[in-house]
Design a protein around this motif. Structure first.
Motif, PDB file in Angstrom:
ATOM      1  N   ALA A 163     -65.690  58.125  78.540  1.00  0.00           N
ATOM      2  CA  ALA A 163     -65.691  56.985  77.625  1.00  0.00           C
ATOM      3  C   ALA A 163     -66.621  57.207  76.446  1.00  0.00           C
ATOM      4  CB  ALA A 163     -66.090  55.718  78.381  1.00  0.00           C
ATOM      5  N   SER A 164     -67.689  57.956  76.651  1.00  0.00           N
ATOM      6  CA  SER A 164     -68.667  58.153  75.577  1.00  0.00           C
ATOM      7  C   SER A 164     -68.363  59.364  74.703  1.00  0.00           C
ATOM      8  CB  SER A 164     -70.074  58.308  76.175  1.00  0.00           C
ATOM      9  OG  SER A 164     -70.140  59.444  77.017  1.00  0.00           O
ATOM     10  N   SER A 165     -67.549  60.305  75.198  1.00  0.00           N
ATOM     11  CA  SER A 165     -67.343  61.558  74.466  1.00  0.00           C
ATOM     12  C   SER A 165     -65.982  61.659  73.778  1.00  0.00           C
ATOM     13  CB  SER A 165     -67.507  62.746  75.417  1.00  0.00           C
ATOM     14  OG  SER A 165     -66.527  62.711  76.451  1.00  0.00           O
ATOM     15  N   LEU A 166     -64.981  60.889  74.239  1.00  0.00           N
ATOM     16  CA  LEU A 166     -63.654  60.998  73.632  1.00  0.00           C
ATOM     17  C   LEU A 166     -63.654  60.410  72.220  1.00  0.00           C
ATOM     18  CD1 LEU A 166     -61.270  60.034  76.584  1.00  0.00           C
ATOM     19  CD2 LEU A 166     -61.494  62.275  75.509  1.00  0.00           C
ATOM     20  N   PRO A 167     -62.928  61.028  71.286  1.00  0.00           N
ATOM     21  CA  PRO A 167     -62.772  60.424  69.952  1.00  0.00           C
ATOM     22  C   PRO A 167     -61.913  59.172  70.044  1.00  0.00           C
ATOM     23  CG  PRO A 167     -61.358  62.349  70.173  1.00  0.00           C
ATOM     24  CD  PRO A 167     -62.214  62.327  71.396  1.00  0.00           C
ATOM     25  N   ILE A 176     -62.733  40.717  78.464  1.00  0.00           N
ATOM     26  CA  ILE A 176     -63.881  39.864  78.159  1.00  0.00           C
ATOM     27  C   ILE A 176     -65.195  40.592  78.401  1.00  0.00           C
ATOM     28  CG2 ILE A 176     -62.648  37.705  78.595  1.00  0.00           C
ATOM     29  CD1 ILE A 176     -63.931  37.623  81.348  1.00  0.00           C
ATOM     30  N   PHE A 177     -65.111  41.855  78.794  1.00  0.00           N
ATOM     31  CA  PHE A 177     -66.297  42.694  78.939  1.00  0.00           C
ATOM     32  C   PHE A 177     -65.856  44.151  78.820  1.00  0.00           C
ATOM     33  CE2 PHE A 177     -64.657  41.819  83.169  1.00  0.00           C
ATOM     34  CZ  PHE A 177     -64.547  43.087  83.730  1.00  0.00           C
ATOM     35  N   CYS A 178     -66.806  45.031  78.676  1.00  0.00           N
ATOM     36  CA  CYS A 178     -66.494  46.454  78.481  1.00  0.00           C
ATOM     37  C   CYS A 178     -66.231  47.139  79.820  1.00  0.00           C
ATOM     38  CB  CYS A 178     -67.658  47.155  77.780  1.00  0.00           C
ATOM     39  SG  CYS A 178     -67.929  46.614  76.084  1.00  0.00           S
ATOM     40  N   THR A 179     -65.169  47.934  79.861  1.00  0.00           N
ATOM     41  CA  THR A 179     -64.887  48.761  81.024  1.00  0.00           C
ATOM     42  C   THR A 179     -64.579  50.172  80.541  1.00  0.00           C
ATOM     43  OG1 THR A 179     -62.498  48.312  81.017  1.00  0.00           O
ATOM     44  CG2 THR A 179     -63.901  46.797  82.268  1.00  0.00           C
ATOM     45  N   CYS A 180     -64.743  51.132  81.449  1.00  0.00           N
ATOM     46  CA  CYS A 180     -64.507  52.541  81.082  1.00  0.00           C
ATOM     47  C   CYS A 180     -63.082  52.741  80.597  1.00  0.00           C
ATOM     48  CB  CYS A 180     -64.777  53.443  82.296  1.00  0.00           C
ATOM     49  SG  CYS A 180     -66.501  53.626  82.731  1.00  0.00           S
ATOM     50  N   TRP A 181     -62.122  52.176  81.350  1.00  0.00           N
ATOM     51  CA  TRP A 181     -60.734  52.504  81.040  1.00  0.00           C
ATOM     52  C   TRP A 181     -60.279  51.886  79.723  1.00  0.00           C
ATOM     53  CZ3 TRP A 181     -57.894  56.297  81.852  1.00  0.00           C
ATOM     54  CH2 TRP A 181     -56.523  56.248  81.570  1.00  0.00           C
ATOM     55  N   THR A 191     -54.116  60.843  76.881  1.00  0.00           N
ATOM     56  CA  THR A 191     -54.924  60.591  78.077  1.00  0.00           C
ATOM     57  C   THR A 191     -54.079  60.557  79.344  1.00  0.00           C
ATOM     58  OG1 THR A 191     -54.723  58.182  77.737  1.00  0.00           O
ATOM     59  CG2 THR A 191     -56.648  59.283  76.767  1.00  0.00           C
ATOM     60  N   THR A 192     -52.892  61.162  79.325  1.00  0.00           N
ATOM     61  CA  THR A 192     -52.026  61.129  80.504  1.00  0.00           C
ATOM     62  C   THR A 192     -52.691  61.798  81.698  1.00  0.00           C
ATOM     63  OG1 THR A 192     -50.073  61.208  79.081  1.00  0.00           O
ATOM     64  CG2 THR A 192     -49.764  61.759  81.412  1.00  0.00           C
ATOM     65  N   VAL A 193     -53.223  62.995  81.488  1.00  0.00           N
ATOM     66  CA  VAL A 193     -53.888  63.709  82.578  1.00  0.00           C
ATOM     67  C   VAL A 193     -55.111  62.930  83.059  1.00  0.00           C
ATOM     68  CG1 VAL A 193     -55.077  65.840  83.220  1.00  0.00           C
ATOM     69  CG2 VAL A 193     -53.058  65.940  81.744  1.00  0.00           C
ATOM     70  N   ILE A 194     -55.853  62.371  82.099  1.00  0.00           N
ATOM     71  CA  ILE A 194     -57.037  61.587  82.452  1.00  0.00           C
ATOM     72  C   ILE A 194     -56.632  60.361  83.268  1.00  0.00           C
ATOM     73  CG2 ILE A 194     -58.939  60.209  81.523  1.00  0.00           C
ATOM     74  CD1 ILE A 194     -58.995  62.092  79.129  1.00  0.00           C
ATOM     75  N   ARG A 195     -55.525  59.713  82.873  1.00  0.00           N
ATOM     76  CA  ARG A 195     -55.048  58.527  83.590  1.00  0.00           C
ATOM     77  C   ARG A 195     -54.694  58.886  85.035  1.00  0.00           C
ATOM     78  NH1 ARG A 195     -52.334  53.548  82.821  1.00  0.00           N
ATOM     79  NH2 ARG A 195     -52.666  53.627  80.577  1.00  0.00           N
ATOM     80  N   CYS A 255     -56.858  43.319  92.325  1.00  0.00           N
ATOM     81  CA  CYS A 255     -56.437  42.593  91.117  1.00  0.00           C
ATOM     82  C   CYS A 255     -56.915  43.319  89.864  1.00  0.00           C
ATOM     83  CB  CYS A 255     -56.985  41.161  91.151  1.00  0.00           C
ATOM     84  SG  CYS A 255     -56.265  40.112  92.426  1.00  0.00           S
ATOM     85  N   GLU A 256     -58.167  43.755  89.887  1.00  0.00           N
ATOM     86  CA  GLU A 256     -58.726  44.458  88.733  1.00  0.00           C
ATOM     87  C   GLU A 256     -58.017  45.786  88.515  1.00  0.00           C
ATOM     88  OE1 GLU A 256     -61.270  45.575  85.557  1.00  0.00           O
ATOM     89  OE2 GLU A 256     -60.742  43.658  86.463  1.00  0.00           O
ATOM     90  N   PHE A 257     -57.740  46.521  89.597  1.00  0.00           N
ATOM     91  CA  PHE A 257     -57.068  47.814  89.484  1.00  0.00           C
ATOM     92  C   PHE A 257     -55.635  47.634  88.991  1.00  0.00           C
ATOM     93  CE2 PHE A 257     -54.460  51.173  91.511  1.00  0.00           C
ATOM     94  CZ  PHE A 257     -54.976  52.265  90.840  1.00  0.00           C
ATOM     95  N   SER A 258     -54.931  46.623  89.507  1.00  0.00           N
ATOM     96  CA  SER A 258     -53.554  46.370  89.083  1.00  0.00           C
ATOM     97  C   SER A 258     -53.493  46.022  87.603  1.00  0.00           C
ATOM     98  CB  SER A 258     -52.945  45.235  89.912  1.00  0.00           C
ATOM     99  OG  SER A 258     -52.927  45.565  91.282  1.00  0.00           O
ATOM    100  N   MET A 259     -54.455  45.233  87.141  1.00  0.00           N
ATOM    101  CA  MET A 259     -54.467  44.822  85.737  1.00  0.00           C
ATOM    102  C   MET A 259     -54.710  46.014  84.818  1.00  0.00           C
ATOM    103  SD  MET A 259     -56.592  41.661  84.089  1.00  0.00           S
ATOM    104  CE  MET A 259     -58.160  42.363  84.573  1.00  0.00           C
ATOM    105  N   SER A 260     -55.488  47.000  85.284  1.00  0.00           N
ATOM    106  CA  SER A 260     -55.788  48.159  84.450  1.00  0.00           C
ATOM    107  C   SER A 260     -54.598  49.085  84.281  1.00  0.00           C
ATOM    108  CB  SER A 260     -56.965  48.938  85.043  1.00  0.00           C
ATOM    109  OG  SER A 260     -56.603  49.530  86.278  1.00  0.00           O
ATOM    110  N   GLN A 261     -53.549  48.901  85.103  1.00  0.00           N
ATOM    111  CA  GLN A 261     -52.384  49.778  85.025  1.00  0.00           C
ATOM    112  C   GLN A 261     -51.393  49.349  83.943  1.00  0.00           C
ATOM    113  OE1 GLN A 261     -52.666  52.588  86.946  1.00  0.00           O
ATOM    114  NE2 GLN A 261     -54.613  51.485  87.267  1.00  0.00           N
TER     115      GLN A 261
END
Length: 311
Positions: A163-167, A176-181, A191-195, A255-261
């Motif tokens: 999250a900190s190094s990708l352009p 409503i808050f910051c997440t890595c994904w 980011t397919t491989v990363i995903r 719920c959180e994981f499903s929403m991130s997809q």
């Protein structure tokens, strides 16, 4: 070619907040009340365990750590969220975004790992009661707590680095808050491989603790079937709070994981806010209430403190 500034935005914008008008003060008051309840309930559990010598046992120390983690996670979310409720603009600087990201993600990792360690504690206490004090020594408890602290860090440090190094080619976060994904999704590169790698790591990091907890309760169930009804009642009394808290937290994580997809545009803003608030509000409130009201050892101490303060 993009300029360096476009690749490293100095701030991010939360896009799910709407203009609530005068209702913003009602929402602010309700959320502030919830935050005060979370602080009060967890501080009561922490003080009860710390001040009562009879509760200086692994089971209660783990419960105290659960409350400490709830305060830690809530502190990383609520102050900023309350400010956003009253603000007309919802920008967060890059450093503060990554600080919030680290706090909330580590809160989730610590909670899951701690609940897993607590399942092991119950396994030894119920299935091997004669060996409990020889196995769950002070040194063993410290090693388990070190595992709780450092294991999530080792798992999540890779995602923090990404999250900190990708352009990045944008700065709008549909949360409503910051997440890595959500930050990684802003990347200019594919980011397919990363995903795929991230999903694999997340599934493993959730599946392994869940499998272990299910194994421990299968062992406990088999022991209880061969034991007296009095033994089963005591076992249920100590295991029920853990079952409730672990089940509730797993539902929140799913719920959180499903929403991130899903892509940000595919998810309704109200659903994002509701699901995000669920795992940041419900566990910190439920945990101290379940343990404080259900475990007689903690409940007796709390009531004794209340009687002393009233006299």
């Amino acid at each position: 070619m993009k300029s360096n500034n476009s690749l490293t935005p100095s701030y991010f914008q939360f896009t799910v907040f709407a203009d609530y008008g005068p209702l913003r003060y009602l929402f602010f008051s309700l959320c502030l009340l919830i935050y005060m309840i979370i602080i009060s309930a967890n501080v009561v559990i922490i003080l009860t365990v710390c001040l009562e010598n009879s509760l200086h046992q692994p089971m209660y120390i783990f419960i105290c750590c659960l409350s400490l983690n709830s305060l830690y996670g809530s502190a990383g979310f609520f102050p900023r969220f309350l400010m956003d409720l009253l603000s007309d603009t919802h920008f967060i600087s890059r450093p503060f975004c990554f600080i919030q990201m680290c706090i909330i993600q580590l809160y989730l990792g610590h909670e899951l790992t701690l609940l897993t360690v607590m399942a092991y504690d119950r396994l030894v206490a119920i299935c091997q009661p004669l060996h409990y004090h020889s196995k769950m020594t002070f040194r063993t408890m410290l090693l388990l707590l070190m595992f709780v602290v450092f294991y999530p860090v080792c798992i999540l440090i890779y995602f923090f680095y990404l999250a900190s190094s990708l352009p990045l080619c944008g700065n709008k976060l549909h949360r409503i808050f910051c997440t890595c994904w959500t930050v990684i999704e802003l990347s200019c590169v594919d980011t397919t491989v990363i995903r795929i790698a991230s999903q694999f790591c997340i599934v493993i990091s959730i599946f392994v603790p869940l499998s272990f907890v299910l194994y421990t309760y299968l062992r406990i169930l088999l022991v209880c079937r061969r034991s007296s009804s009095d033994f089963r009642g005591k076992a249920l009394q100590t295991c029920l709070p853990h079952i409730v808290t672990f089940g509730n937290f797993c539902i929140s994580l799913c719920c959180e994981f499903s929403m991130s997809q899903y892509d940000a545009d595919e998810v309704n803003s109200s659903a994002i806010i509701t699901l995000s608030l669920e795992f940041l509000i419900i566990p910190p409130i439920i945990n101290p209430l379940v343990y404080g009201l259900n475990l007689p050892q903690i409940r007796k101490v709390i009531f004794r403190f209340l009687r002393i303060n009233q006299t």
